[in-house]
Design an enzyme around this catalytic site. Structure first.
Site, PDB file in Angstrom:
ATOM      1  N   SER A 184       0.982  -0.885  -0.047  1.00  0.00           N
ATOM      2  CA  SER A 184      -0.068   0.207   0.102  1.00  0.00           C
ATOM      3  C   SER A 184       1.011   1.552   0.002  1.00  0.00           C
ATOM      4  O   SER A 184       0.250   2.123  -0.189  1.00  0.00           O
ATOM      5  CB  SER A 184      -1.265  -0.124   0.961  1.00  0.00           C
ATOM      6  OG  SER A 184      -0.416   0.063   2.878  1.00  0.00           O
ATOM      7  N   HIS A 212      -5.670  -3.789  -1.458  1.00  0.00           N
ATOM      8  CA  HIS A 212      -5.815  -3.346  -2.661  1.00  0.00           C
ATOM      9  C   HIS A 212      -5.567  -3.398  -4.192  1.00  0.00           C
ATOM     10  O   HIS A 212      -5.111  -2.665  -4.751  1.00  0.00           O
ATOM     11  CB  HIS A 212      -4.045  -2.397  -2.210  1.00  0.00           C
ATOM     12  CG  HIS A 212      -4.459  -0.860  -0.651  1.00  0.00           C
ATOM     13  ND1 HIS A 212      -4.666   0.177  -2.013  1.00  0.00           N
ATOM     14  CD2 HIS A 212      -4.119  -1.461  -0.093  1.00  0.00           C
ATOM     15  CE1 HIS A 212      -4.685   0.652  -0.090  1.00  0.00           C
ATOM     16  NE2 HIS A 212      -4.506   0.184   0.861  1.00  0.00           N
ATOM     17  N   LYS A 243     -12.508  -0.638   0.761  1.00  0.00           N
ATOM     18  CA  LYS A 243     -11.939   0.489  -0.086  1.00  0.00           C
ATOM     19  C   LYS A 243     -12.087   0.139  -1.384  1.00  0.00           C
ATOM     20  O   LYS A 243     -12.960   1.020  -1.676  1.00  0.00           O
ATOM     21  CB  LYS A 243     -10.173  -0.226  -0.434  1.00  0.00           C
ATOM     22  CG  LYS A 243      -9.302  -0.401   0.864  1.00  0.00           C
ATOM     23  CD  LYS A 243      -8.266  -0.804   0.953  1.00  0.00           C
ATOM     24  CE  LYS A 243      -7.242  -0.453   2.216  1.00  0.00           C
ATOM     25  NZ  LYS A 243      -7.786  -1.094   3.282  1.00  0.00           N
TER      26      LYS A 243
END
Length: 395
Positions: A184, A212, A243
């Site tokens: 990340s 991610h 996310k």
């Protein structure tokens, strides 16, 4: 009365942060998390959110959330193992397994909870956890909760990993290799094919935290495992729902055996109330959307490539990111904080990331490009970077 209640020991630590120039107030977002948002009373281009696909305020997801509340209420009222396991939770697990092309999925209340709950449930004394040195804080904390021995290998370094495996293969009952799918802070992708080869060679299990990579890599955001075509060869894949998916929660994908065991030993599932209906409704809608179109992931990658090209052209160091995460590396901690502050004055919000989140001297502005940004917004952001870079003599 004793002054113990003054918490002086914490006041001293806070003063220490102020002296180092790294103390900060929490930014306050006034309204939805969008490509352009109201932050602390100022309209800014938002380059700091994990809302990769622009789903956090998507009308279809909001509608699904509201409908779920109308039908199921605002909370599930219990943990999944007692009476908080609704049919929509089961349906979401099935849908995610189909999306991920895996046998089974178990959803948790957050990605952090996945790591806190899963690592300790699948390892014990007599096992060894082998972790990439740049793994996320939640993996580090999850590993700390396990009674297994722990060791690290150099970041994405396969020689380092192999020497650890070779050295320990006869000393432990099980070995578990843990890596982030996408790191990340730098935006680089783990060399999963090589990791799997080594794991199979030395009889180790593999565990990928794809926070991610979820909704970003692979076909329509199916993740890093899909990106490399490694289905069935990664034992535990962690995905996040907070996310790119835009809501909250996390999940573990893998074999049905994994799901059965976690329902008995995954502590956040046993001791924390399940996801609220609104979240489940919205997540289900997000997954349905991704299963029907690549429009959002296509736009995300198009924007990411565009932004990287423009920022690189100016002469900034963007490291070796292979994903929409674009670190603009400034170096000095205080200077990085100042750069971020100056960008806000120019209508762009990018949070400064400094030690201890990243190594000393590698302070950076971590730019998060999303599908929601327009080219005009990205151009304006690049212009602000240029202006501040020149004013601070960085360019």
């Amino acid at each position: 009365m004793s002054n113990v209640h003054e918490l002086n020991f914490l006041k001293e630590k806070i003063q220490g942060l102020k002296d180092q120039g790294v103390y900060r107030e929490l930014p306050v977002l006034e309204g939805p998390n969008e490509a352009e948002s109201m932050l602390n009373g100022k309209k800014v281009i938002n380059l700091s959110s994990n809302n990769y696909l622009g789903f956090a305020n998507h009308p279809k997801l909001k509608k699904a959330a509201i409908e779920a509340v109308e039908k199921y209420g605002v909370g599930s009222g219990a943990v999944r193992t007692i009476v908080g396991n609704m049919d929509i939770h089961e349906e979401l697990d099935r849908k995610l397994a189909e999306f991920k092309r895996e046998e089974a999925v178990m959803t948790f209340q957050s990605g952090f909870n996945c790591n806190a709950g899963t690592i300790q449930a699948i390892t014990e004394k007599g096992d060894l956890i082998i972790s990439d040195e740049l793994n996320h804080a939640s993996i580090i904390d999850g590993a700390r909760l396990s009674k297994a021995d722990k060791t690290i290998y150099k970041h994405a370094d396969m020689n380092s990993l192999e020497s650890v495996l070779k050295e320990n293969k006869d000393k432990y009952r099980n070995m578990l290799i843990i890596t982030d799918g996408v790191f990340s802070m730098d935006g680089d992708i783990a060399p999963l094919p090589e990791i799997v080869e080594l794991a199979e060679k030395y009889g180790a299990m593999t565990y990928v935290d794809d926070a991610h990579g979820s909704g970003v890599l692979g076909e329509s955001g199916r993740g890093t495992v899909d990106h490399f075509g490694l289905h069935g060869r990664i034992d535990f894949t962690i995905g996040t729902l907070s996310k790119a998916i835009g809501v909250v929660g996390g999940y573990v994908a893998g074999k049905k055996t994994m799901r059965d065991w976690l329902s008995h030993r995954g502590r956040p599932l046993l001791f924390s109330t399940s996801l609220p209906p609104a979240a489940v409704g919205a997540i289900t809608e997000a997954i349905n959307t991704l299963m029907s179109t690549t429009e959002y992931t296509d736009r995300l990658w198009d924007n990411a490539k565009y932004f990287k090209e423009q920022i690189s052209k100016l002469g900034f160091d963007i490291g070796n990111s292979e994903t929409p995460i674009t670190p603009v590396i400034i170096g000095d901690e205080a200077k990085t904080m100042e750069f971020s502050k100056n960008l806000i004055d120019n209508g762009v919000f990018v949070s400064a990331i400094v030690f201890p989140t990243v190594p000393k001297g590698t302070g950076r502005l971590r730019c998060m490009v999303t599908a929601g940004h327009t080219k005009d917004q990205l151009d304006r952001a690049v212009e602000a970077f240029k202006k501040v870079g020149e004013e601070m003599n960085i360019l």
